[in-house]
Structure formats: C-alpha cells, structure tokens
Design a protein around this motif. Structure first.
Motif, PDB file in Angstrom:
ATOM      1  N   GLU A 156       4.012  11.638  -7.044  1.00  0.00           N
ATOM      2  CA  GLU A 156       4.386  10.340  -6.484  1.00  0.00           C
ATOM      3  C   GLU A 156       5.339   9.671  -7.468  1.00  0.00           C
ATOM      4  O   GLU A 156       5.040   9.571  -8.652  1.00  0.00           O
ATOM      5  N   SER A 182       2.381   2.405   2.998  1.00  0.00           N
ATOM      6  CA  SER A 182       0.919   2.348   3.127  1.00  0.00           C
ATOM      7  C   SER A 182       0.299   1.141   2.425  1.00  0.00           C
ATOM      8  O   SER A 182      -0.886   0.857   2.621  1.00  0.00           O
ATOM      9  N   THR A 186      -2.989  -2.765  11.389  1.00  0.00           N
ATOM     10  CA  THR A 186      -3.692  -2.648  12.666  1.00  0.00           C
ATOM     11  C   THR A 186      -4.205  -1.220  12.837  1.00  0.00           C
ATOM     12  O   THR A 186      -3.444  -0.268  12.683  1.00  0.00           O
ATOM     13  N   SER A 215      -2.626   4.775  11.237  1.00  0.00           N
ATOM     14  CA  SER A 215      -3.876   4.831  12.026  1.00  0.00           C
ATOM     15  C   SER A 215      -4.145   6.235  12.542  1.00  0.00           C
ATOM     16  O   SER A 215      -5.288   6.615  12.745  1.00  0.00           O
TER      17      SER A 215
HETATM   18  C1  LIG Z   1       6.421  -3.245   8.866  1.00  0.00           C
HETATM   19  C2  LIG Z   1       5.472  -2.121   9.134  1.00  0.00           C
HETATM   20  C3  LIG Z   1       4.315  -2.342   9.857  1.00  0.00           C
HETATM   21  C4  LIG Z   1       3.440  -1.292  10.122  1.00  0.00           C
HETATM   22  N1  LIG Z   1       2.262  -1.550  10.752  1.00  0.00           N
HETATM   23  C5  LIG Z   1       1.368  -0.571  10.937  1.00  0.00           C
HETATM   24  C6  LIG Z   1       0.103  -0.854  11.497  1.00  0.00           C
HETATM   25  O1  LIG Z   1      -0.208  -1.997  11.804  1.00  0.00           O
HETATM   26  N2  LIG Z   1      -0.763   0.172  11.673  1.00  0.00           N
HETATM   27  C7  LIG Z   1      -0.438   1.451  11.338  1.00  0.00           C
HETATM   28  O2  LIG Z   1      -1.260   2.331  11.547  1.00  0.00           O
HETATM   29  N3  LIG Z   1       0.754   1.757  10.784  1.00  0.00           N
HETATM   30  C8  LIG Z   1       1.658   0.786  10.564  1.00  0.00           C
HETATM   31  N4  LIG Z   1       2.861   1.055   9.983  1.00  0.00           N
HETATM   32  C9  LIG Z   1       3.194   2.445   9.695  1.00  0.00           C
HETATM   33  C10 LIG Z   1       2.517   2.942   8.422  1.00  0.00           C
HETATM   34  O3  LIG Z   1       2.642   1.994   7.402  1.00  0.00           O
HETATM   35  C11 LIG Z   1       3.151   4.263   8.024  1.00  0.00           C
HETATM   36  O4  LIG Z   1       3.138   5.157   9.123  1.00  0.00           O
HETATM   37  C12 LIG Z   1       2.406   4.953   6.887  1.00  0.00           C
HETATM   38  O5  LIG Z   1       2.086   4.066   5.850  1.00  0.00           O
HETATM   39  C13 LIG Z   1       3.271   6.090   6.382  1.00  0.00           C
HETATM   40  O6  LIG Z   1       2.589   6.751   5.363  1.00  0.00           O
HETATM   41  P1  LIG Z   1       3.344   7.838   4.502  1.00  0.00           P
HETATM   42  O7  LIG Z   1       2.349   8.414   3.588  1.00  0.00           O
HETATM   43  O8  LIG Z   1       4.080   8.764   5.406  1.00  0.00           O
HETATM   44  O9  LIG Z   1       4.493   7.016   3.748  1.00  0.00           O
HETATM   45  P2  LIG Z   1       4.427   6.019   2.501  1.00  0.00           P
HETATM   46  O10 LIG Z   1       3.200   5.205   2.466  1.00  0.00           O
HETATM   47  O11 LIG Z   1       5.729   5.307   2.475  1.00  0.00           O
HETATM   48  O12 LIG Z   1       4.322   7.025   1.283  1.00  0.00           O
HETATM   49  C14 LIG Z   1       5.380   7.867   0.903  1.00  0.00           C
HETATM   50  C15 LIG Z   1       5.327   7.985  -0.599  1.00  0.00           C
HETATM   51  O13 LIG Z   1       6.261   8.968  -1.019  1.00  0.00           O
HETATM   52  C16 LIG Z   1       6.826   8.529  -2.231  1.00  0.00           C
HETATM   53  N5  LIG Z   1       8.084   9.249  -2.415  1.00  0.00           N
HETATM   54  C17 LIG Z   1       9.217   9.113  -1.693  1.00  0.00           C
HETATM   55  N6  LIG Z   1      10.147   9.964  -2.131  1.00  0.00           N
HETATM   56  C18 LIG Z   1       9.594  10.652  -3.161  1.00  0.00           C
HETATM   57  C19 LIG Z   1      10.058  11.664  -4.036  1.00  0.00           C
HETATM   58  N7  LIG Z   1      11.287  12.161  -3.912  1.00  0.00           N
HETATM   59  N8  LIG Z   1       9.238  12.136  -4.999  1.00  0.00           N
HETATM   60  C20 LIG Z   1       7.968  11.643  -5.122  1.00  0.00           C
HETATM   61  N9  LIG Z   1       7.474  10.682  -4.313  1.00  0.00           N
HETATM   62  C21 LIG Z   1       8.279  10.199  -3.353  1.00  0.00           C
HETATM   63  C22 LIG Z   1       6.977   7.036  -2.043  1.00  0.00           C
HETATM   64  O14 LIG Z   1       7.091   6.342  -3.279  1.00  0.00           O
HETATM   65  C23 LIG Z   1       5.712   6.687  -1.281  1.00  0.00           C
HETATM   66  O15 LIG Z   1       4.656   6.280  -2.128  1.00  0.00           O
HETATM   67  C24 LIG Z   1       3.745   0.021   9.680  1.00  0.00           C
HETATM   68  C25 LIG Z   1       4.894   0.247   8.924  1.00  0.00           C
HETATM   69  C26 LIG Z   1       5.748  -0.811   8.628  1.00  0.00           C
HETATM   70  C27 LIG Z   1       6.945  -0.552   7.773  1.00  0.00           C
END
Ligand SMILES: Cc1cc2nc3c(=O)[nH]c(=O)nc-3n(C[C@H](O)[C@H](O)[C@H](O)COP(=O)(O)OP(=O)(O)OC[C@H]3O[C@@H](n4cnc5c(N)ncnc54)[C@H](O)[C@@H]3O)c2cc1C
Length: 500
Positions: free
Chosen positions: A41, A51, A59, A437
């Motif tokens: 990370e 996240s 939600t 979710s």
């Molecule tokens: C405004 C908004 C509202 C939302 N509301 C909801 C909701 O109400 N309910 C719901 O279920 N979902 C919601 N979502 C969607 C949800 O937040 C995301 O689908 C989810 O958090 C994505 O998780 P992830 O692990 O894919 O990404 P992230 O949580 O973004 O994690 C990706 C990680 O990868 C790391 N990373 C990136 N590139 C690299 C690299 N090259 N090397 C090492 N690390 C790296 C980043 O630093 C980050 O920590 C919302 C999103 C937004 C933006």
C-alpha cells in the motif's frame, strides 16, 4: 535493486490496501492458509483512499433506498431485478463479515457496522407516483418485506423529523423506509481485515508504491516497488497479482500489457460532502434518506442526508456534490487522466467525451457552485438547515469505466468490472459502484475467474463461511429470514425477521 519487501517472492501479491484487497486477502487466508501473501500500500495506513469513512457515504448498499437501482421504464413500470441482485450481494457481505466476527477473526462489529434505517424521499406528483410503483414492485419480495410506504407528513416526520420540519405543507411528499438498513465504516473494516491478515502471516507493507509490473519468464509477475520516503527501490516476484489499487488500477493494468486491459479508460468524478458541525442536529436524525438525482447528474450523485457512525461517533452528512478533477486517486496526480490515454483506448475515450457533454456540463456547473447554492440543495432535504452548521469535506475519487462499444465506439459505465488475465495470473477491479458494500461477492467473482480449478474445491468452505452462498435468498424465504436473524445477531444489528 534491493528487496524492500521482506521476501523476494510471494504466491499472491495484493496491490493496494483498500477494502477490495483486504477482502480478497481475508478470503485467500481462509481458503488456502499456506499460500504466501504480500500486500503493498503506497500510503502509511490501510483504507485511506475511497475506503476511508469520510471519502465515501458508508451506505451498506442493499438497494433499500437507492432509487437509481430501480429506475422507471418508459411506461412508468419499475423492475425489481437489479435491486434484487444488489440486495442478494449485500446479504453475502453480511454473511462473510458475520463468519469473521463469530470466529473472532476480526473485532467488535460495532466498530464498523451499525443499523441505520434506509429511506427514499421524493417531492411532487410524478416522483410520488414513481416511488409508490417502486414500493409495490419491491414489497412482495422477501428481501424487501420490511419496507414501509407513506405520503403522510406526520408519519414521515416520525421516521425523519428534520426532512419535514419547516417544509411547505402544500408540497406533496412521499417516503419509504426499511428498518434494517446499515451504515458501514469501510475504513474500520479494512483495518480489521488487514490486522487479521497481518496476524496470520501476511506480509503487510505500508508506504510502498508499486511502480511497475512486467510478465516474468515463468508466467508470473515481477513488480517494481518504491518507498517514497526513503527513496529506496525494490522488487518482488508473484505467481498471482491482484490489482486492488482503486483509482490507481487502470495504470497498473495498462502497464501489465495483458490483452484483456486493452480499450479500457477512466473518467474521474470527484465529490464533496457537507458534514454537520452541530451534534445536537445530528442527534435528531436517524436514517439514510436518498432522493432523486437531478437531470443530467450521474447516478452516483443522488443526494442523501445520512446518519453516519465513524469511530463510534454519530454524525450527519449530506451530499455528494459531484465535481471534476483529473486525479484518479484523492492522493493522486492531475496527470492521472492524461497519462491514461493510450492508442488502445483513445477511440472509446473520444466517443465518451462526445456523447457525455451533458455530464461534463453538469460536473463543471457543480464545481463552481458556491456555499449558499450548496446549502439550497441541502434545504430540499432539511428545510431549516443553516449554512453555518455545515462544513465541506472532500470525498474520494470515483473512476468510472470507459470501454469499447461496437455501436458507439465507447461507453461510460457506472458499475464495477472484474478484469482477469486469460491464464488467471492477474486480476483487477475497475469502477466504483455499488462498491465496498459488495466487496465480498465481487472478490468471489474474481476468485472464480482467476482460480477456476481451485474454485471448484473451495465450494464447501465458501458454503461454510456463507450459508446463503449459491442460493437465491429471495426465492428461499425461510433461509433468508434465518440468515437475516443470524447475521443481525452476529453483527449486533436490528433484525426485521424477529418481528415478521
Ligand atoms: C464519494 C464516494 C461515495 C461512495 N459511497 C459508497 C457507499 O455509500 N457505499 C459503498 O458501498 N461504496 C461507496 N463508494 C465506493 C467505495 O468507496 C469503493 O468502491 C471502495 O472503497 C473501493 O475500494 P478499493 O479497495 O477498490 O479502493 P481504495 O479504497 O481506493 O483502495 C485502493 C488502495 O490502493 C492504493 N494504491 C493505489 N495505487 C497504488 C500503487 N501503485 N501501489 C500501492 N498502492 C496503491 C491506494 O493508496 C488505496 O489505498 C463511494 C465512493 C466514493 C468516492
């Protein structure tokens, strides 16, 4: 090059420490405890991008209140199909989280999930007709059996006083309410899952940027790493890689060069929330109240007035106010969008730019909105709101998927998509909704696509962890009620089955 990861090789490398990588890592630990796993990370802690609880709305999307999952057809009818799929998906997430809690693999559920009733709220004749039709389409289904409907301001005020107090009595309003709705702190859940992994042999590396990914001669992957603070570089070899980098996934997928990544592009949508600074106001509201998106707005810009629980503290949030920034990550770079343009995706990207002028115009209009105009939007949901009681916070970035389309050249897609290399050695997740979710079913889909042979052997373990796995709960009311009761008990939520 030095090895800044502790080991030069891992069976599984997870790129990114968000809810998706954390969920996948927890699954693999349960299914194949002996596989070596390393997580990288770039930030100093897990769950700080999308996240993080203040970067998303928290939600627990089960389609109980989000009207965009069940839009009206041209003839005014409403299909429950998509809402049912999303609710079934959320039930799987509940079951997996319950399994982890019941087996003391993660801590108290109160730290990451709380009951907050889900409401839909509309104003005006047409929207009221739509809401009633939607209610009638969903209510007969087991998964929506607890839903209530009202056009009576006194009843709606009992459910959510702030949305009725001070409202013009001539306004026609209607609402639905599902008592079993949830608010989830996905950042806290991510931390629980990464702690569980770290305590069980997974090598967790924070402050490590994955800067490159190339195919190794043995069919695996060589990853290059950078420690931004010390400037050290390193590398690791992996048999399997999950690109769980959120908004950063597209670049890494493109760098991998797999044919399955060709033609994909990203369209970033930024956002802001209003957070109430007066705890006495927050204490008067206990619901997530979702309305209708305004004309031209993307589906994820539906306004909602939300009770939130973050770090055990109750608060009130309104938004999102959409905006446009070329960053793919909140902690990303303005160059993210331009650098993602490749010969393979330029046609879909241009087609989307041409066909979505109204969306671009909407986003630009939102960006320039002043504080007062934002308060006006809030007053649709909370008529007595005062601007001084609300502070603006910047939400996470959502990178919507752009992909090839035989007719239009390219389309903009608002869901998520699992991309898997043909040989199963690499998987990635693009897109953002319904998002965190549904991390559990999305990661099951990823496991199925990337480990097709092992997946057959994992069936009974998956069923042990999630008794509703492989079953349509909506068609099995007894099992649905039993699992709702059991998961509510494990996760310390209110159960609707207890009263039905
Ligand atoms: C405004 C908004 C509202 C939302 N509301 C909801 C909701 O109400 N309910 C719901 O279920 N979902 C919601 N979502 C969607 C949800 O937040 C995301 O689908 C989810 O958090 C994505 O998780 P992830 O692990 O894919 O990404 P992230 O949580 O973004 O994690 C990706 C990680 O990868 C790391 N990373 C990136 N590139 C690299 C690299 N090259 N090397 C090492 N690390 C790296 C980043 O630093 C980050 O920590 C919302 C999103 C937004 C933006």
């Amino acid at each position: 090059m030095t090895f800044i990861s502790k080991t030069p090789h891992a069976d599984v490398v997870l790129i990114g420490g968000g809810i998706m990588s954390a969920t996948l890592g927890a699954f693999i630990k349960q299914l194949e405890p002996d596989w070596s796993i390393s997580l990288f990370e770039r930030l100093d802690q897990p769950g700080l991008e999308s996240s993080d609880p203040w970067n998303n709305a928290g939600t627990g999307h089960a389609a109980l209140c989000e009207l965009n999952y069940s839009p009206a057809a041209k003839d005014g009818s409403v299909s429950p199909a998509k809402a049912l799929v999303i609710n079934e998906q959320f039930q799987l997430s509940r079951q997996f989280w319950s399994h982890l809690v019941d087996n003391n693999l993660i801590g108290s559920p109160k730290g990451f999930i709380n009951t907050v009733p889900h409401m839909s709220f509309v104003i005006g004749e047409d929207h009221t007709r739509f809401l009633k039709t939607r209610y009638e389409a969903l209510k007969p289904h087991t998964l929506f059996r607890s839903m209530e409907y009202s056009e009576d301001p006194a009843q709606i005020a009992k459910w959510a006083p702030l949305i009725v107090k001070g409202r013009d009595p001539k306004q026609r309003i209607a609402a639905t309410r599902a008592a079993e709705g949830t608010d989830v702190d996905f950042g806290a859940l991510t931390r629980e899952l990464t702690t569980y992994m770290g305590n069980n042999g997974v090598e967790i590396n924070y402050g490590h940027d994955v800067t490159g990914i190339t195919r190794a001669s043995d069919g695996g992957w060589d990853l290059t790493l950078k420690h931004p603070r010390s400037g050290e570089h390193g590398k690791i070899h992996a048999k399997f890689v999950f690109v769980g980098a959120g908004g950063g996934a597209l670049h890494l997928l493109q760098a991998s060069g797999i044919p399955e990544s060709k033609g994909y592009g990203g369209f970033p949508v930024s956002g802001q929330f209003f957070r109430c600074t007066d705890e006495t106001i927050a204490a008067q509201h206990s619901a997530k109240v979702y309305g209708q998106a305004s004309v031209g707005a993307p589906p994820m810009s539906v306004p909602h007035l939300d009770t939130r629980y973050v770090n055990g503290k109750r608060s009130l949030l309104f938004g999102p106010y959409a905006g446009f920034s070329t960053n793919f990550l909140k902690n990303g770079s303005y160059l993210d969008l331009p650098l993602s343009i490749r010969p393979g995706n330029i046609i879909p990207m241009l087609a989307v730019a041409k066909d979505n002028m109204d969306l671009t115009a909407y986003l630009v209009k939102e960006v320039v909105k002043k504080h007062d105009q934002k308060v006006e939007a809030l007053r649709e949901y909370y008529p007595e709101a005062k601007g001084g009681d609300w502070e603006l916070i910047t939400a996470g970035q959502r990178v919507q998927i752009i992909k090839k389309d035989p007719q239009k050249g390219g389309i903009l897609q608002f869901g998520t998509e699992v991309i898997a290399g043909r040989d199963g050695s690499i998987g990635a997740l693009l897109g953002a909704s319904p998002g965190a979710s549904t991390a559990v079913p999305i990661m099951i889909e990823l496991l199925q696509k990337t480990f097709p042979r092992n997946f057959k052997g994992w069936q009974s373990k998956l069923k042990d962890m999630m008794p509703g796995y492989g079953v349509k709960l909506d068609e099995n009311p007894d099992l649905a009620a039993e699992l709702e009761r059991a998961t509510a008990k494990s996760l310390q939520l209110e159960s609707v089955s207890a009263s039905h």
